[in-house]
Design a protein around this motif. Sequence first.
Motif, PDB file in Angstrom:
ATOM      1  N   ARG A  91       0.829  -1.210   0.000  1.00  0.00           N
ATOM      2  CA  ARG A  91       0.000   0.000   0.000  1.00  0.00           C
ATOM      3  C   ARG A  91       0.861   1.256   0.000  1.00  0.00           C
ATOM      4  N   LEU A  92       0.390   2.261  -0.735  1.00  0.00           N
ATOM      5  CA  LEU A  92       0.896   3.630  -0.646  1.00  0.00           C
ATOM      6  C   LEU A  92      -0.294   4.503  -0.266  1.00  0.00           C
ATOM      7  N   LEU A  93      -0.150   5.308   0.764  1.00  0.00           N
ATOM      8  CA  LEU A  93      -1.264   6.138   1.222  1.00  0.00           C
ATOM      9  C   LEU A  93      -0.781   7.552   1.500  1.00  0.00           C
ATOM     10  N   SER A  94      -1.589   8.503   1.104  1.00  0.00           N
ATOM     11  CA  SER A  94      -1.283   9.903   1.359  1.00  0.00           C
ATOM     12  C   SER A  94      -2.528  10.616   1.852  1.00  0.00           C
ATOM     13  N   GLU A  95      -2.328  11.540   2.799  1.00  0.00           N
ATOM     14  CA  GLU A  95      -3.428  12.353   3.331  1.00  0.00           C
ATOM     15  C   GLU A  95      -3.018  13.817   3.269  1.00  0.00           C
ATOM     16  N   ALA A  96      -3.777  14.596   2.513  1.00  0.00           N
ATOM     17  CA  ALA A  96      -3.496  16.023   2.370  1.00  0.00           C
ATOM     18  C   ALA A  96      -4.562  16.856   3.063  1.00  0.00           C
ATOM     19  N   ARG A  97      -4.120  17.841   3.801  1.00  0.00           N
ATOM     20  CA  ARG A  97      -4.984  18.862   4.392  1.00  0.00           C
ATOM     21  C   ARG A  97      -4.408  20.211   4.002  1.00  0.00           C
ATOM     22  N   GLY A  98      -5.123  21.277   4.325  1.00  0.00           N
ATOM     23  CA  GLY A  98      -4.632  22.601   3.984  1.00  0.00           C
ATOM     24  C   GLY A  98      -3.228  22.843   4.515  1.00  0.00           C
ATOM     25  N   GLY A  99      -2.248  22.951   3.619  1.00  0.00           N
ATOM     26  CA  GLY A  99      -0.881  23.264   4.010  1.00  0.00           C
ATOM     27  C   GLY A  99      -0.033  22.102   4.440  1.00  0.00           C
ATOM     28  N   ALA A 100      -0.599  20.900   4.546  1.00  0.00           N
ATOM     29  CA  ALA A 100       0.162  19.765   5.060  1.00  0.00           C
ATOM     30  C   ALA A 100      -0.196  18.480   4.329  1.00  0.00           C
ATOM     31  N   VAL A 101       0.787  17.593   4.238  1.00  0.00           N
ATOM     32  CA  VAL A 101       0.568  16.273   3.670  1.00  0.00           C
ATOM     33  C   VAL A 101       1.415  15.279   4.450  1.00  0.00           C
ATOM     34  N   ARG A 102       0.904  14.070   4.582  1.00  0.00           N
ATOM     35  CA  ARG A 102       1.648  12.997   5.232  1.00  0.00           C
ATOM     36  C   ARG A 102       1.251  11.690   4.569  1.00  0.00           C
ATOM     37  N   GLY A 103       2.014  10.624   4.792  1.00  0.00           N
ATOM     38  CA  GLY A 103       1.681   9.371   4.149  1.00  0.00           C
ATOM     39  C   GLY A 103       2.400   8.200   4.780  1.00  0.00           C
ATOM     40  N   LEU A 104       2.120   7.015   4.246  1.00  0.00           N
ATOM     41  CA  LEU A 104       2.745   5.795   4.759  1.00  0.00           C
ATOM     42  C   LEU A 104       2.984   4.825   3.614  1.00  0.00           C
ATOM     43  N   VAL A 105       3.946   3.958   3.841  1.00  0.00           N
ATOM     44  CA  VAL A 105       4.300   2.898   2.894  1.00  0.00           C
ATOM     45  C   VAL A 105       4.171   1.572   3.622  1.00  0.00           C
ATOM     46  N   SER A 106       3.388   0.629   3.053  1.00  0.00           N
ATOM     47  CA  SER A 106       3.249  -0.705   3.633  1.00  0.00           C
ATOM     48  C   SER A 106       3.860  -1.724   2.676  1.00  0.00           C
ATOM     49  N   TRP A 107       4.738  -2.553   3.221  1.00  0.00           N
ATOM     50  CA  TRP A 107       5.422  -3.563   2.425  1.00  0.00           C
ATOM     51  C   TRP A 107       4.754  -4.922   2.570  1.00  0.00           C
ATOM     52  N   GLN A 108       4.890  -5.743   1.527  1.00  0.00           N
ATOM     53  CA  GLN A 108       4.478  -7.142   1.605  1.00  0.00           C
ATOM     54  C   GLN A 108       5.546  -7.871   2.419  1.00  0.00           C
ATOM     55  N   GLU A 109       5.191  -8.325   3.601  1.00  0.00           N
ATOM     56  CA  GLU A 109       6.182  -8.918   4.494  1.00  0.00           C
ATOM     57  C   GLU A 109       6.846 -10.159   3.898  1.00  0.00           C
ATOM     58  N   GLU A 110       6.110 -10.923   3.095  1.00  0.00           N
ATOM     59  CA  GLU A 110       6.677 -12.153   2.540  1.00  0.00           C
ATOM     60  C   GLU A 110       7.526 -11.895   1.298  1.00  0.00           C
ATOM     61  N   GLN A 111       7.623 -10.625   0.878  1.00  0.00           N
ATOM     62  CA  GLN A 111       8.381 -10.303  -0.330  1.00  0.00           C
ATOM     63  C   GLN A 111       9.537  -9.362  -0.013  1.00  0.00           C
ATOM     64  N   THR A 112      10.178  -9.544   1.130  1.00  0.00           N
ATOM     65  CA  THR A 112      11.228  -8.613   1.554  1.00  0.00           C
ATOM     66  C   THR A 112      12.400  -8.579   0.588  1.00  0.00           C
ATOM     67  N   ALA A 113      12.715  -9.695  -0.051  1.00  0.00           N
ATOM     68  CA  ALA A 113      13.860  -9.727  -0.960  1.00  0.00           C
ATOM     69  C   ALA A 113      13.654  -8.840  -2.180  1.00  0.00           C
ATOM     70  N   LEU A 114      12.393  -8.592  -2.532  1.00  0.00           N
ATOM     71  CA  LEU A 114      12.100  -7.791  -3.724  1.00  0.00           C
ATOM     72  C   LEU A 114      12.201  -6.295  -3.473  1.00  0.00           C
ATOM     73  N   ARG A 115      12.340  -5.882  -2.216  1.00  0.00           N
ATOM     74  CA  ARG A 115      12.347  -4.452  -1.909  1.00  0.00           C
ATOM     75  C   ARG A 115      13.548  -3.730  -2.497  1.00  0.00           C
ATOM     76  N   TYR A 116      14.609  -4.453  -2.774  1.00  0.00           N
ATOM     77  CA  TYR A 116      15.856  -3.814  -3.160  1.00  0.00           C
ATOM     78  C   TYR A 116      16.144  -3.923  -4.647  1.00  0.00           C
ATOM     79  N   GLU A 117      15.198  -4.477  -5.392  1.00  0.00           N
ATOM     80  CA  GLU A 117      15.377  -4.561  -6.835  1.00  0.00           C
ATOM     81  C   GLU A 117      15.013  -3.237  -7.490  1.00  0.00           C
ATOM     82  N   ASP A 118      15.621  -2.990  -8.628  1.00  0.00           N
ATOM     83  CA  ASP A 118      15.415  -1.723  -9.326  1.00  0.00           C
ATOM     84  C   ASP A 118      14.287  -1.884 -10.339  1.00  0.00           C
ATOM     85  N   HIS A 119      13.075  -2.024  -9.820  1.00  0.00           N
ATOM     86  CA  HIS A 119      11.918  -2.212 -10.693  1.00  0.00           C
ATOM     87  C   HIS A 119      11.632  -0.942 -11.493  1.00  0.00           C
ATOM     88  N   ALA A 120      11.013  -1.135 -12.644  1.00  0.00           N
ATOM     89  CA  ALA A 120      10.571  -0.001 -13.456  1.00  0.00           C
ATOM     90  C   ALA A 120       9.069  -0.100 -13.617  1.00  0.00           C
TER      91      ALA A 120
END
Length: 287
Positions: A91-120
């Motif tokens: 998941r990629l999530l973003s929340e914007a309000r007036g003047g501010a934005v924040r977000g989070l990144v959720s990884w697939q826990e069973e796919q940790t090895a794929l996090r470091y590949e240079d995907h396009a």
Amino acid sequence: MADKRDMTTSVTEPDTLTRFLLSDASTRGAIIRGSGINAEAKRIHGLNGPVAELFGQTLLASILLLSISKSGVRQVLQLDAANGASAPLQRLLSEARGGAVRGLVSWQEEQTALRYEDHAGLSSWMGNPIRLSTVRDMGVGQPYISTIEHHSDFLADHIIHYLHQSVQIRADVILIGDLAILIEAMPGCDEENWFKAVEAMAKIPDSVLENGSTESILSHFSSLNCKTVGSDSYAYHCDCTQEKMKLALQGISNEQLHELADENGKVTLSCQYCDNSYALDIGEAEA
């Protein structure tokens, strides 16, 4: 007090969202170069490479959506991986309000090895189709919630598809590096005028989009009588507090609280948006 160094306040200069009008094409738009927002998001979440860029674009896209939401006070943009996808990101999530934005990144826990590949491409990170969900909070009544699926490697395509299918807005979007632009057909914009606006945006050189100032980019709309009509400052900012974290504990049973507590009777919670940690006394949360 948060246990870690305070990350709720951005350490970078705010970025400027500029709203503009293409008078001769019955089109309006918004543009933001979010170099400060992206740098802060990378610092807080420890991101680099393609995922950092995708996350930054998600943050900026939510700001663009908020900018065209009439009287909107909060805009959530959420991207979820395809069901059963063997992809690094959940998941990629973003929340914007007036003047501010924040977000989070959720990884697939069973796919940790794929996090470091240079995907396009977005689909390499989340599979296909990607589910896009939005929450438009107008500040009164129930928020508007929409969910739609689409196949594309580009986040901009997902935003355009959402606006067309769910909001019935004719729009075009560019997301490249730390730049985000959205143009929207106004009432009365015919096919000829819309083509002019889309054509003008398509002709902006990549070198200008990647490195040019807002002024230099908008100059490419000069033939359509481009006028700036307003601006807002935005920064990566999280509004988490000790009190809000205490409220989160109220949904946990007393038994679970004691299991989570340390020898001093405190439970440590971390904010998923800014990584601040809070040590909370379970006595204040017990029913």
